[in-house]
Design a protein around this motif. Structure first.
Motif, PDB file in Angstrom:
ATOM      1  N   ASP A  17       1.159  -0.960   0.208  1.00  0.00           N
ATOM      2  CA  ASP A  17      -0.204   0.323  -0.320  1.00  0.00           C
ATOM      3  C   ASP A  17       0.614   1.298  -0.314  1.00  0.00           C
ATOM      4  N   ARG A  18       1.842   1.042   0.883  1.00  0.00           N
ATOM      5  CA  ARG A  18       3.385   2.302   1.503  1.00  0.00           C
ATOM      6  C   ARG A  18       3.462   2.309  -0.681  1.00  0.00           C
ATOM      7  N   ILE A  19       4.156   1.476  -0.776  1.00  0.00           N
ATOM      8  CA  ILE A  19       4.887   1.991  -2.742  1.00  0.00           C
ATOM      9  C   ILE A  19       3.804   2.591  -3.449  1.00  0.00           C
ATOM     10  N   ALA A  20       2.590   1.596  -3.632  1.00  0.00           N
ATOM     11  CA  ALA A  20       1.803   2.288  -4.718  1.00  0.00           C
ATOM     12  C   ALA A  20       0.985   3.920  -4.016  1.00  0.00           C
ATOM     13  N   CYS A  21       1.652   4.206  -2.799  1.00  0.00           N
ATOM     14  CA  CYS A  21       1.206   6.104  -2.654  1.00  0.00           C
ATOM     15  C   CYS A  21       1.934   6.246  -3.042  1.00  0.00           C
ATOM     16  N   GLY A  22       3.340   6.014  -3.487  1.00  0.00           N
ATOM     17  CA  GLY A  22       4.617   6.570  -3.680  1.00  0.00           C
ATOM     18  C   GLY A  22       5.977   6.227  -2.962  1.00  0.00           C
ATOM     19  N   GLU A  23       5.500   5.676  -1.568  1.00  0.00           N
ATOM     20  CA  GLU A  23       6.946   6.175  -0.841  1.00  0.00           C
ATOM     21  C   GLU A  23       8.210   5.242  -1.475  1.00  0.00           C
ATOM     22  N   SER A  24       9.396   4.804  -1.051  1.00  0.00           N
ATOM     23  CA  SER A  24      10.201   4.350  -1.396  1.00  0.00           C
ATOM     24  C   SER A  24      10.062   2.827  -0.888  1.00  0.00           C
ATOM     25  N   ALA A  65       3.675  -0.429 -10.712  1.00  0.00           N
ATOM     26  CA  ALA A  65       2.994  -0.352 -11.618  1.00  0.00           C
ATOM     27  C   ALA A  65       2.080   1.006 -10.975  1.00  0.00           C
ATOM     28  N   GLU A  66       1.887   1.024 -10.037  1.00  0.00           N
ATOM     29  CA  GLU A  66       1.005   2.148  -9.601  1.00  0.00           C
ATOM     30  C   GLU A  66       1.206   2.984  -8.777  1.00  0.00           C
ATOM     31  N   GLN A  67       2.984   2.968  -7.794  1.00  0.00           N
ATOM     32  CA  GLN A  67       3.870   3.900  -7.958  1.00  0.00           C
ATOM     33  C   GLN A  67       4.165   4.818  -9.014  1.00  0.00           C
ATOM     34  N   GLY A  68       4.069   4.173 -10.245  1.00  0.00           N
ATOM     35  CA  GLY A  68       4.087   5.393 -11.230  1.00  0.00           C
ATOM     36  C   GLY A  68       3.877   6.893 -11.566  1.00  0.00           C
ATOM     37  N   HIS A  69       1.523   6.194 -11.174  1.00  0.00           N
ATOM     38  CA  HIS A  69       1.103   7.084 -10.855  1.00  0.00           C
ATOM     39  C   HIS A  69       1.627   8.131  -9.701  1.00  0.00           C
ATOM     40  N   ALA A  70       1.914   7.842  -8.782  1.00  0.00           N
ATOM     41  CA  ALA A  70       1.980   8.208  -7.419  1.00  0.00           C
ATOM     42  C   ALA A  70       3.473   9.317  -7.776  1.00  0.00           C
ATOM     43  N   ASN A  71       3.668   8.628  -8.448  1.00  0.00           N
ATOM     44  CA  ASN A  71       5.513   9.710  -9.020  1.00  0.00           C
ATOM     45  C   ASN A  71       4.592  10.525 -10.061  1.00  0.00           C
ATOM     46  N   ALA A  72       3.822  10.910 -10.418  1.00  0.00           N
ATOM     47  CA  ALA A  72       3.833  11.479 -12.117  1.00  0.00           C
ATOM     48  C   ALA A  72       2.341  12.802 -10.739  1.00  0.00           C
ATOM     49  N   ASP A  73       1.894  12.390  -9.749  1.00  0.00           N
ATOM     50  CA  ASP A  73       1.060  13.176  -9.427  1.00  0.00           C
ATOM     51  C   ASP A  73       2.089  14.028  -8.350  1.00  0.00           C
ATOM     52  N   LYS A 105       9.381   4.235 -16.204  1.00  0.00           N
ATOM     53  CA  LYS A 105       9.603   3.687 -16.341  1.00  0.00           C
ATOM     54  C   LYS A 105       8.867   1.814 -15.613  1.00  0.00           C
ATOM     55  N   ARG A 106       7.819   2.646 -14.019  1.00  0.00           N
ATOM     56  CA  ARG A 106       7.213   1.588 -13.637  1.00  0.00           C
ATOM     57  C   ARG A 106       5.724   2.352 -14.935  1.00  0.00           C
ATOM     58  N   GLN A 107       5.271   3.203 -15.346  1.00  0.00           N
ATOM     59  CA  GLN A 107       4.610   3.338 -16.173  1.00  0.00           C
ATOM     60  C   GLN A 107       4.754   3.169 -17.862  1.00  0.00           C
ATOM     61  N   PRO A 108       4.893   3.241 -18.798  1.00  0.00           N
ATOM     62  CA  PRO A 108       6.265   3.085 -19.870  1.00  0.00           C
ATOM     63  C   PRO A 108       4.694   3.693 -20.864  1.00  0.00           C
ATOM     64  N   LYS A 109       4.006   3.148 -20.924  1.00  0.00           N
ATOM     65  CA  LYS A 109       2.878   3.554 -21.624  1.00  0.00           C
ATOM     66  C   LYS A 109       2.479   4.743 -21.321  1.00  0.00           C
ATOM     67  N   VAL A 110       2.114   4.905 -19.820  1.00  0.00           N
ATOM     68  CA  VAL A 110       1.083   6.334 -19.909  1.00  0.00           C
ATOM     69  C   VAL A 110       2.600   7.307 -20.045  1.00  0.00           C
ATOM     70  N   TYR A 111       3.588   7.361 -19.493  1.00  0.00           N
ATOM     71  CA  TYR A 111       4.713   8.855 -18.894  1.00  0.00           C
ATOM     72  C   TYR A 111       5.817   8.085 -19.888  1.00  0.00           C
TER      73      TYR A 111
END
Length: 157
Positions: A17-24, A65-73, A105-111
């Motif tokens: 959960d924490r990784i998906a929210c952007g934490e390392s 993979a979800e972390q990619g969206h958190a990084n973009a946000d 890198k985590r969401q190459p098709k999107v970002y």
């Protein structure tokens, strides 16, 4: 309290959960930004869990993979803070570059950077297909090599 080493479903879920929210993972294992008092396992322990537990491995991959969206946000959040004067623009640029790289890198098709691969024939035209006989191949090779096959010396055995 000693760090846990045996696989724990609840801790594994919290880590994902924490990784998906952007934490390392490194920050999580160091115990940074934890709202819970539970001690986190060591980084090496999590790597062992990943190796030994297929379900955790799948959940972890999904969280990354979800972390990619958190990084973009986070890029947008940092930009807003720069505009408000809360962050130094140069420091923000470094952070944004790192977050953009991670999101790509985590969401190459999107970002990720768009890449196009096209196969074309001569001068960018369509690829030509032909069914060639052995004689056709010999004639084309002779044209390419600049030799007439009828006068070319026979290959030595």
């Amino acid at each position: 309290m000693a760090r846990p080493s045996l696989f724990n479903e609840a801790l594994a879920g919290e880590i994902c959960d924490r990784i998906a929210c952007g934490e390392s993972l490194a920050a999580i294992c160091r115990g940074e930004d934890s709202e819970r008092e539970t001690d986190m396992p060591a980084y090496r322990t999590v790597m062992t869990w990943l190796r030994e537990n297929a379900e955790f491995r799948l959940n972890y991959a999904s969280a990354r993979a979800e972390q990619g969206h958190a990084n973009a946000d986070s890029v947008t959040d940092i930009g807003d803070r720069v505009l408000k004067g809360d962050l130094d623009p140069q420091a923000a640029r470094v952070a944004i570059d790192a977050l953009k790289w991670s999101a790509g890198k985590r969401q190459p098709k999107v970002y990720g950077d768009a890449q196009t691969l096209r196969h074309t024939g001569p001068s960018g035209g369509p690829i030509e297909y032909a069914n060639l006989t052995e004689a056709d191949v010999d004639a084309r090779l002779a044209g390419i090599l600049g030799a007439d096959q009828s006068t070319a010396p026979a290959p030595e055995a």
